[in-house]
Structure formats: C-alpha cells, structure tokens
Design an enzyme around this catalytic site. Sequence first.
Site, PDB file in Angstrom:
ATOM      1  N   LYS A 196      -2.066   2.067   2.196  1.00 35.61           N
ATOM      2  CA  LYS A 196      -2.182   0.887   3.049  1.00 35.61           C
ATOM      3  C   LYS A 196      -0.788   0.521   3.529  1.00 35.61           C
ATOM      4  O   LYS A 196       0.095   0.223   2.729  1.00 35.61           O
ATOM      5  CB  LYS A 196      -2.812  -0.271   2.284  1.00 35.61           C
ATOM      6  CG  LYS A 196      -2.919  -1.532   3.115  1.00 35.61           C
ATOM      7  CD  LYS A 196      -3.703  -2.613   2.424  1.00 35.61           C
ATOM      8  CE  LYS A 196      -3.746  -3.866   3.286  1.00 35.61           C
ATOM      9  NZ  LYS A 196      -4.462  -4.952   2.624  1.00 35.61           N
ATOM     10  N   LYS A 256      -5.260   3.160   5.746  1.00 39.92           N
ATOM     11  CA  LYS A 256      -5.353   1.940   6.553  1.00 39.92           C
ATOM     12  C   LYS A 256      -3.999   1.585   7.119  1.00 39.92           C
ATOM     13  O   LYS A 256      -3.048   1.539   6.349  1.00 39.92           O
ATOM     14  CB  LYS A 256      -5.857   0.822   5.637  1.00 39.92           C
ATOM     15  CG  LYS A 256      -6.006  -0.496   6.313  1.00 39.92           C
ATOM     16  CD  LYS A 256      -6.470  -1.515   5.323  1.00 39.92           C
ATOM     17  CE  LYS A 256      -6.412  -2.869   6.024  1.00 39.92           C
ATOM     18  NZ  LYS A 256      -6.488  -3.956   5.139  1.00 39.92           N
TER      19      LYS A 256
HETATM   20  C1  PBG Z   1      -6.151  -8.213   2.455  1.00 41.11           C
HETATM   21  C2  PBG Z   1      -6.642  -7.346   3.537  1.00 41.11           C
HETATM   22  C3  PBG Z   1      -6.114  -7.227   4.831  1.00 41.11           C
HETATM   23  C4  PBG Z   1      -7.003  -6.418   5.534  1.00 41.11           C
HETATM   24  C5  PBG Z   1      -8.008  -6.029   4.653  1.00 41.11           C
HETATM   25  N1  PBG Z   1      -7.770  -6.596   3.428  1.00 41.11           N
HETATM   26  C6  PBG Z   1      -4.958  -7.879   5.466  1.00 41.11           C
HETATM   27  C7  PBG Z   1      -3.615  -7.737   4.902  1.00 41.11           C
HETATM   28  O1  PBG Z   1      -3.338  -6.900   4.033  1.00 41.11           O
HETATM   29  O2  PBG Z   1      -2.766  -8.532   5.297  1.00 41.11           O
HETATM   30  C8  PBG Z   1      -6.856  -6.070   6.989  1.00 41.11           C
HETATM   31  C9  PBG Z   1      -8.097  -5.641   7.688  1.00 41.11           C
HETATM   32  C10 PBG Z   1      -8.002  -5.624   9.170  1.00 41.11           C
HETATM   33  O3  PBG Z   1      -6.955  -5.893   9.796  1.00 41.11           O
HETATM   34  O4  PBG Z   1      -9.052  -5.333   9.773  1.00 41.11           O
HETATM   35  N2  PBG Z   1      -5.506  -7.681   1.390  1.00 41.11           N
END
Ligand code: PBG
Length: 333
Positions: A196, A256
């Site tokens: 991520k 991601k």
């Molecule tokens: C939270 C989380 C996020 C997303 C999914 N879970 C945001 C972040 O890490 O700030 C993003 C999903 C998206 O942008 O569609 N931990």
Amino acid sequence: MDLTYRPRRLRRSSALRSMVRENGIKPSDFIYPLFVHEGNEVEEISAMPGAKRWTLDGLVAEVERAWSLGIRCVVLFPKVAEDLKSEDGAECFNEKGLIPRAISRLKKEVPDMTVMTDVALDPYSSDGHDGIVSSEGIVLNDETIELLCKQAVVQANAGADLIGPSDMMDGRVGAIREALDDEGFDHVGIISYTAKYASAYYGPFREALDSAPRLVADKPIPTNKTTYQMDPANAREAITEAQLDEQEGSDILMVKPGLAYLDIIFRLRQESQLPIAAYNVSGEYAMVKAAADKGWIDEKAVVLETLLSFKRAGADLILTYHACDAASWMQRG
Ligand code: PBG
C-alpha cells in the site's frame, strides 16, 4: 508482401478474437467497496459521483443489488461521527459500533455475500492516522497493533469473512492471525493491503469518510502517511512486504493503488502463488467520472478496459467502486 506471420489473421472477426482472448473479467472478480454512516439519509459524496454514504437499510438494498449482478464480495468503510473519534480510535473495537452492526445485518439479510472489512484506525482517529500518534508525532507500531487485533476480532465476531488490514504497521498480519485463531476464528481469512503506497490517489476516499490527517493544537500530527505507507518510488520493497505477509499468514495479497502500480501487481504475481487483489482506488474512480462527465471519454469502454488491465497484469480480484456498473454492462453485453 511476402509475410509468413500476419497477426491480423486472428483479429479478423469477433469470433476469432474471442477464441484467442487471453484475459477476461467477470462479476465475481470484483470486491465492491461501500461507505456507511449513522444518518437516516443516503448521502452523495461530491468527489465520487455515484458512490454514496449508505444508511444501514440502504446498504442492505445495495448489497442485494450487487448480489443479483453477480458480485460476491463487499468491503465496508464507516464514516464515524466526530464525537466518537479519539486519539486511540477505541471506537474501532466497539462491538455495538457501526461496522459490527452493518456486518451482522448483512450476514442476516444477504447471508451468502462475502463480507470483507478494513482494519485501521483512521476512520476512528481524531488525528486521522491509521495508528496511534504519540505526543511527539510518531505513529506507534506495536501499540497500534494491539488495537487492530481487537478490531479484527470484533469484526470476525460480527460475522466478517475476510479481514483487510490496511494500516501498514509491521507485523500486523501475524498478530491479527494469532488473535483470530485464539478467539476461535481460524476460518476467517486475511486479505492484507500488502503493498500500500503513500498515494495522492486516496483523496476522494478521505473526503468520503472525513478521515484525512488533522492538525490538532499542541500535537505535531504528520500531514501525510509516508512513515508507514510505501514510497511510490519502490518496487523491490513490495516483494519484501509480500514475503512477510505470506509468512505471517495472509490468504490474499493486495496492491494499492492499482492503475499506477500495474508493475507491482505483475511482480507479485511472479513471486507468490497466493491470490492477488488490485485496489482501483477512489482517485482513479474520480478521474474517470470527471472526464466522462465532461464528455471527454467513453465511461463504459474506459472502465471495462481498465478493469481488464488489472487481470492482464496478474490480479485475480479487483476492488472497484465501478463494480455494479461494470457488472451490469457485462450482463447486457
Ligand atoms: C484507510 C484506507 C484508505 C483507503 C482504504 N483504506 C485511505 C488511506 O490510507 O488514507 C483508500 C481507498 C481509496 O482511496 O479508494 N486505511
């Protein structure tokens, strides 16, 4: 011309093209992300046209619709009321909280749908971070993991099928696996947000949940998540993360965001035998919606081509806000 090889021979007709097509998408490849809130009205999300903050009743109806379109998994995100947020995000393991209630309702009313959850503190944190922020502004790893384990167990107890740690703390997959097993949830799977990245593509999601890092008086809150989410410049490091998640017991690996990271999906596909998921995130969705709204692109064609690109890169599963639209376009052919 005297050509032996003419690749166009196999592109001559739709029938021939369908015979040699290497990849395809189907509705059961999708995981459909849904936002819920406590209110009595379904709310629009301005940066994500078509996505909503659902009420619990609205959520059930939307999940029934998704099921009828062939979608087999949803992932839930809560918009938590301001007065329930705190520095340690303790609301995340409240058994009567919004997410446990949403899970139990779904499991009662649409029992065959796979329910995935997100494990992280950010929707519950008054600082807007995925972990606990110390008074010096450090996002604390091991202290955060204790809370994440409690959050995961509460979600499993409410009926979640797949737990999705999105926090990027070190060692959280192993700790959550152990916590689930200790409480008798050895059948509940983990889909870890393995690679991520600290990405600007999450902007619309943070608007949907009002979960962006905040400035609080007297506390040096980091304004971004770069001390725990990965550096967009790194690819080898994603393999390290994948190896760790695999050793710690993750059942599915996730990359991601998706579109700017297709190379990472491809690399993990070479490195691991586990199923791989790609998260087609909020910013990717918002860009398509905005351009389509302007009449600059053909939304349906762009969405289906994009979703196919994740499969071609090696993803098995795709988390996408386009899930219902794409499934209904596929049904109609
Ligand atoms: C939270 C989380 C996020 C997303 C999914 N879970 C945001 C972040 O890490 O700030 C993003 C999903 C998206 O942008 O569609 N931990």
